[in-house]
Design an enzyme around this catalytic site. Structure first.
Site, PDB file in Angstrom:
ATOM      1  N   ASP A   1     -76.730 106.387 136.966  1.00  0.00           N
ATOM      2  CA  ASP A   1     -75.655 107.041 136.214  1.00  0.00           C
ATOM      3  C   ASP A   1     -74.633 107.589 137.214  1.00  0.00           C
ATOM      4  OD1 ASP A   1     -74.298 107.992 134.026  1.00  0.00           O
ATOM      5  OD2 ASP A   1     -75.598 109.718 133.691  1.00  0.00           O
TER       6      ASP A   1
ATOM      7  N   GLU B   1     -69.573 105.476 138.989  1.00  0.00           N
ATOM      8  CA  GLU B   1     -68.234 104.873 138.968  1.00  0.00           C
ATOM      9  C   GLU B   1     -67.572 104.851 140.358  1.00  0.00           C
ATOM     10  OE1 GLU B   1     -69.689 105.624 135.238  1.00  0.00           O
ATOM     11  OE2 GLU B   1     -69.241 107.199 136.679  1.00  0.00           O
TER      12      GLU B   1
ATOM     13  N   ASP C   1     -71.114 107.774 127.258  1.00  0.00           N
ATOM     14  CA  ASP C   1     -71.206 109.021 126.493  1.00  0.00           C
ATOM     15  C   ASP C   1     -70.477 108.930 125.153  1.00  0.00           C
ATOM     16  OD1 ASP C   1     -72.622 110.020 128.607  1.00  0.00           O
ATOM     17  OD2 ASP C   1     -70.957 111.140 129.467  1.00  0.00           O
TER      18      ASP C   1
END
Length: 781
Positions: free
Chosen positions: A404, A407, A481
């Protein structure tokens, strides 16, 4: 922050929004090589290379020699292709068995056709670049073009009419149709034009944009780098996926437990809470294959640690859960806490493995652990080091990892790393501005390869939030999300379908919604959808209503349990489709247009999907709703629950009370189902091939199975049961052939829908008897 106010729509002077672009000019010379065509323009140079008879690559560099190096998305090298070149005064014509490329001299323009004369990609005007390195090209778009792919973009299935950006971004704010970009960058799209498909992949790791807002021209552009794109000839949507995933790679077969039901929360904060959760699933008889540990399992959010106060005996807990058929999947983020006494940080600093500025100082950013450094995953040595560190998890018995915040997400106004940070790309220093979009992909490569080596033949499972084209080689993808809104349930369907059309067959969305408060009806309807989406995880955020299957009481728990059980009944069919995705790139979850590209009524359907080629799922996506319109394409379709037969090429108003998910099986086809079970750890004893009889016709189907845990299937230890059915008025002939060396635990039974006492059923030449109790023929083979 001002972009969230009216400042965002302030008047702009023209010089703020226009920059000086120039074209490549005329072609000055061209040279035929073995497998590619090289040319020089007045400004810049280019190459055209055929990777296959049906795949061509176009490369343009405005500032020097066109480079044939590729991003990490591309794993294929060009095949031997016979190319014929013809030169005239105005153009060069390059031809293979399946493609024709015309290079126009003055000005430089490219037109690409298939060998039937159908235009695929034609320059509408010359490609442009500016002195800052921005580059763009412009192609013709017809009135009937439909655009798909582009990864996990919001909105409806057809992306025509929008402008889309590829720049991996952490977006916690609600995902709306205008929310762009998100966590993944897939600079690839498929065009469907009057039933024929082709694809385009823009292999550029800078921030890129795709503009489909014009009626006659589409464009794609990048903030830097070369104009480097591939065209895939199709002509069927499945052909395009086969071509694209041949170039960028296909998913490995996941372990079977990875496609079962998974339960997660941000966070299950203690060992006791995890044990109680698992025990509740077991006591209630609700199937479960994995429990996730979010950031609270760590010691002050240090990766590769457990908080020994919250989790005093992680190895014992993980072992006991595995004995019950439940895996544990911990989250692992890239941010490494700055702490001179923390071994991971010390090693990274000593070995110079963290991202730096050109001057040599380490880049620091704020994430969950506070001040953090970030491994430079572009560097091979760093990827190897990071992968090896996962022995911390595998030594505890862990076989799956959740990446997670990759990015990478940083808690600042830009949401990410400083673009002036440099990465070590095999000795070449490149800025984060250039390589930002592949940071998550390279982290996943490090994790997957490290886990694969450490697990000694077992298949690892990896889930990621961020990725680039090619991410399917390493990880499953979830859409990030989302929220507990009905709109987000509806949004998840086209997002997952377009991920599948972008090569990512193993994808899903958080069932029930991540943020905001869910409710019983929403969770029930979302679980019905999740049961048929490739990746099936219930996940919700801290501070919001819990949404375990029993969270909303006795009215909803039985329905939610029923559909989790249904997932396990359908696992043999789903696993066979995963095997197909592994072989061909064809997704498990498909838009109707993939199977019916000539039916224009399928081209814009975003609220139905197919599982394989013969099953349609038409979920309810609105609250307090028990009816909907379903479109069924050509053929006749059988209601999975009632057996009612519905005509195809028609819209039907159907009733679906809360306990019913509308499912339709195409008549004249087959599916294989298993028995309900608590976990994939329990071997199947019996599979049933359900044959949906037609009066006349033929059908084929393949059941795939293997041990579900190891890579032995790569050595031929699998079974493919090929079934050929011939339907006649009162006869069904089933011919079965077996491929592979694996000996399954199950026996295959055959149930024929639509048969009666007069029906003669032959299986491999042996006649079966009619069973009046079930109104079907059932025979052990």
């Amino acid at each position: 922050m001002l972009e969230d106010t009216s400042f965002a729509i302030r008047p702009l002077e023209k010089n703020e929004e226009q920059e000086g672009f120039q074209s490549f000019g005329n072609v000055q010379n061209g040279t035929e090589r073995k497998q590619y065509f090289s040319f020089t323009c007045e400004r810049g140079s280019g190459k055209i290379c055929f990777y296959r008879d049906d795949v061509v690559r176009i490369v343009l560099n405005p500032f020097g020699e066109a480079s044939m190096s590729s991003s990490p998305a591309v794993v294929k090298t060009p095949e031997k292709v016979e190319m014929h070149v013809e030169e005239t005064e105005k153009e060069w014509v390059l031809e293979t068995k399946k493609l024709k490329v015309i290079v126009h001299r003055a000005p430089f323009l490219v037109s690409i056709y298939d060998q039937q004369g159908n235009a695929l990609v034609r320059d509408a005007k010359p490609a442009l670049f500016d002195h800052k390195g921005k580059i763009a090209c412009f192609h013709e778009m017809t009135e009937v073009d439909h655009i798909y792919g582009l990864g996990e973009k919001t909105g409806f299935l057809n992306k025509r009419g929008g402008k889309w950006t590829m720049w991996n971004t952490d977006v916690y704010a609600p995902h709306n149709p205008e929310t762009d970009p998100l966590y993944q960058a897939h600079p690839y799209f498929m065009v469907l034009r009057n039933g024929r498909a082709h694809g385009v992949f823009f292999d550029n790791t800078f921030k890129t944009t795709f503009d489909f807002r014009s009626n006659s021209v589409y464009s794609f552009a990048a903030d830097g780098g070369q104009l480097d794109y591939y065209v895939f000839a199709g002509p069927h949507p499945k052909d395009v996926l086969e071509q694209y995933t041949d170039l960028t790679g296909r998913m490995p077969l996941p372990p079977k437990w990875a496609i079962g039901y998974h339960q997660s929360r941000y966070s299950y904060e203690t060992e006791q809470e995890v044990r109680e959760l698992a025990n509740t699933f077991i006591e209630k008889g609700i199937p479960l294959d994995a429990i996730y540990l979010d950031i609270h399992y760590m010691d002050e959010y240090r990766v590769f640690t457990f908080d020994r106060r919250r989790f005093p005996n992680p190895k014992e807990m993980i072992g006991e859960l595995k004995e019950a058929g439940i895996r544990v999947v911990p989250i692992v983020d890239p941010g490494v806490k700055v702490d001179a006494e923390y071994a991971i940080y010390r090693e990274g600093v000593e070995r110079q493995y963290f991202c730096k500025y050109i001057e040599g100082n380490v880049y620091f950013g704020e994430v969950w652990p506070g001040k953090s450094s970030f491994p430079d995953f572009i560097n091979k040595k760093v990827r190897k080091w990071w992968g090896e560190k996962h022995s911390f998890y595998t030594d505890l018995g862990i076989e799956g990892i959740w990446n997670d915040m990759n990015e990478p997400s940083v808690f600042n106004e830009t949401k990410t790393m400083d673009e002036q940070v440099v990465h070590d790309d095999d000795g070449k220093l490149k800025t984060h501005r250039e390589l930002h979009n592949i940071y998550g992909l390279m982290m996943c490569e490090a994790t997957y390869k490290g886990m694969k080596k450490l697990l000694n033949g077992k298949r690892p499972f990896l889930l990621t939030r961020s990725g680039f084209s090619g991410i399917q080689r390493y990880a499953a993808v979830w859409t990030g999300d989302n929220r507990s809104f009905w709109e987000h349930l509806e949004l998840s369907l086209p997002m997952c379908m377009n991920l599948g059309l972008s090569g990512v067959a193993f994808c899903g969305a958080d069932v029930g919604g991540f943020a905001h408060d869910s409710n019983g009806e929403l969770l029930a309807r979302w679980t019905q959808v999740g049961a048929f989406i490739p990746y099936f995880r219930n996940h919700c955020a801290i501070g919001f209503a819990r949404q375990e299957p029993w969270a909303f009481g006795e009215q909803y728990e039985p329905i939610i349990k029923q559909y989790i059980e249904l997932r396990y009944q359908w696992l043999p069919h789903l696993y066979s489709l995963f095997a197909e995705a592994h072989q061909t790139g064809t997704p498990v979850m498909r838009p109707l247009l993939m199977e019916y590209p000539n039916d224009e009524r399928t081209w814009n359907i975003s609220d139905q999907f197919m599982i394989g080629h013969n099953v349609i799922i038409a979920p309810i996506l609105r609250p307090n709703t028990t009816h909907r319109v379903v479109y069924l394409p050509k053929g006749t379709w059988v209601d999975y629950w009632s057996g009612e037969v519905l005509e195809g090429e028609k819209y039907h108003l159907i009733e679906a009370p809360l306990e019913k998910l509308p499912i339709y099986i195409k008549q004249g086809s087959m599916i294989v189902l298993g028995e309900p079970k608590r976990s994939t750890a329990i071997p199947d004893e019996r599979l049933t091939l359900h044959v949906y009889k037609l009066n006349e016709g033929e059908a084929t189907y393949t059941i795939y199975d293997d041990d579900g845990l190891t890579f032995a299937y790569e050595k031929g230890e699998y079974v493919r049961q090929h079934v050929h059915a011939i339907f006649k008025a009162d006869e069904i002939h089933l011919q079965m052939e077996t491929e592979g060396t694996y000996r399954p635990t199950w026996k295959l039974h055959v149930a024929v829908w639509g048969a009666n006492e007069q029906t003669k059923v032959m299986i491999n030449g042996k006649q079966a008897a009619f069973d009046e109790k079930t109104n079907t023929f059932i025979i052990s083979s």
